[in-house]
Design a protein around this motif. Structure first.
Motif, short mmCIF file in Angstrom:
data_model
loop_
_atom_site.label_atom_id
_atom_site.label_comp_id
_atom_site.label_asym_id
_atom_site.label_seq_id
_atom_site.Cartn_x
_atom_site.Cartn_y
_atom_site.Cartn_z
N TRP A 27 -67.42 -16.58 -23.69
CA TRP A 27 -67.92 -16.07 -22.42
C TRP A 27 -66.81 -15.78 -21.41
N THR A 28 -65.77 -16.60 -21.39
CA THR A 28 -64.71 -16.41 -20.39
C THR A 28 -63.55 -15.57 -20.91
N ALA A 29 -63.62 -15.12 -22.14
CA ALA A 29 -62.54 -14.30 -22.71
C ALA A 29 -62.52 -12.91 -22.05
N PRO A 30 -61.34 -12.33 -21.89
CA PRO A 30 -61.24 -11.03 -21.21
C PRO A 30 -62.11 -9.93 -21.83
N PHE A 36 -69.45 -7.49 -20.51
CA PHE A 36 -70.56 -7.84 -19.64
C PHE A 36 -70.30 -7.48 -18.18
N GLY A 37 -69.11 -6.97 -17.88
CA GLY A 37 -68.78 -6.55 -16.53
C GLY A 37 -68.71 -7.70 -15.53
N THR A 38 -68.11 -8.83 -15.96
CA THR A 38 -68.02 -9.99 -15.08
C THR A 38 -66.56 -10.28 -14.73
N PHE A 42 -66.72 -15.46 -11.98
CA PHE A 42 -68.14 -15.51 -12.32
C PHE A 42 -68.35 -16.08 -13.72
N ALA A 43 -67.52 -15.65 -14.66
CA ALA A 43 -67.65 -16.14 -16.03
C ALA A 43 -67.47 -17.66 -16.08
N GLU A 44 -66.51 -18.15 -15.35
CA GLU A 44 -66.27 -19.60 -15.34
C GLU A 44 -67.45 -20.35 -14.71
N SER A 45 -67.96 -19.82 -13.61
CA SER A 45 -69.05 -20.52 -12.92
C SER A 45 -70.39 -20.40 -13.63
N SER A 46 -70.53 -19.39 -14.49
CA SER A 46 -71.81 -19.19 -15.20
C SER A 46 -71.73 -19.58 -16.67
N LYS A 47 -70.66 -20.26 -17.06
CA LYS A 47 -70.43 -20.60 -18.47
C LYS A 47 -71.59 -21.38 -19.08
N ALA A 48 -72.12 -22.35 -18.37
CA ALA A 48 -73.23 -23.16 -18.91
C ALA A 48 -74.50 -22.32 -19.08
#
Length: 120
Positions: A27-30, A36-38, A42-48
C-alpha cells in the motif's frame, strides 16, 4: 464454453488476489500509490484501512477459486454468488471512489458472470 467461463472466473480471482497484495502488503510503495493516486502521507495514515480492504478482496478471490474447484451445483452457486459480490463492490466503488473501478472490477466480474450463466 464451460472452460472459457472457468478461465474468466480464474482471471477475476487472480485480479482480486493482486488487489489483496497491493492493499495489504504494498500500500505505501511508490508504484501502488501512483496506481491509486495517493500521497505518501495518505498511504501511511490509511494503511490499516487498505489492509482490511485487501483482506476482503482475498475473500472474494478465495470464494471464486472454491467455485472453480467445487463440483456443481455448489461450484456454480459459488461462482454466481462471488461474481455478484465482485460486481456490487465494483459498482459501489465506482459510485463512491473512482469511476475507473467500473472497468477494473465490475466489468470483468460481469463478463465472467455472463459466461458462467451461459455455460450452465
Amino acid at each position: 464454453m464451460n472452460i472459457a467461463a472457468l478461465v474468466l472466473v480464474g482471471l477475476v480471482a487472480a485480479l482480486h488476489a493482486y488487489f489483496l497484495v497491493l492493499e495489504m502488503f504494498l500500500w505505501t510503495a511508490p508504484r501502488t500509490r501512483a496506481a491509486f493516486g495517493t500521497t505518501a502521507e495518505f498511504a501511511e495514515s490509511s494503511k490499516a484501512l487498505a489492509a482490511n480492504q485487501g483482506l476482503y478482496n482475498g475473500f472474494l478471490a478465495a470464494g471464486l477459486v472454491y467455485g472453480i474447484v467445487a463440483g456443481d451445483p455448489v461450484g456454480f452457486a459459488m461462482r454466481v454468488f462471488f461474481l455478484a459480490c465482485v460486481i456490487v463492490a465494483g459498482l459501489y466503488g465506482a459510485a463512491t471512489a473512482s469511476r475507473r473501478i467500473l472497468l477494473v472490477q465490475a466489468l470483468p466480474g460481469a463478463v465472467a458472470l455472463i459466461a458462467v450463466v451461459l455455460a450452465h
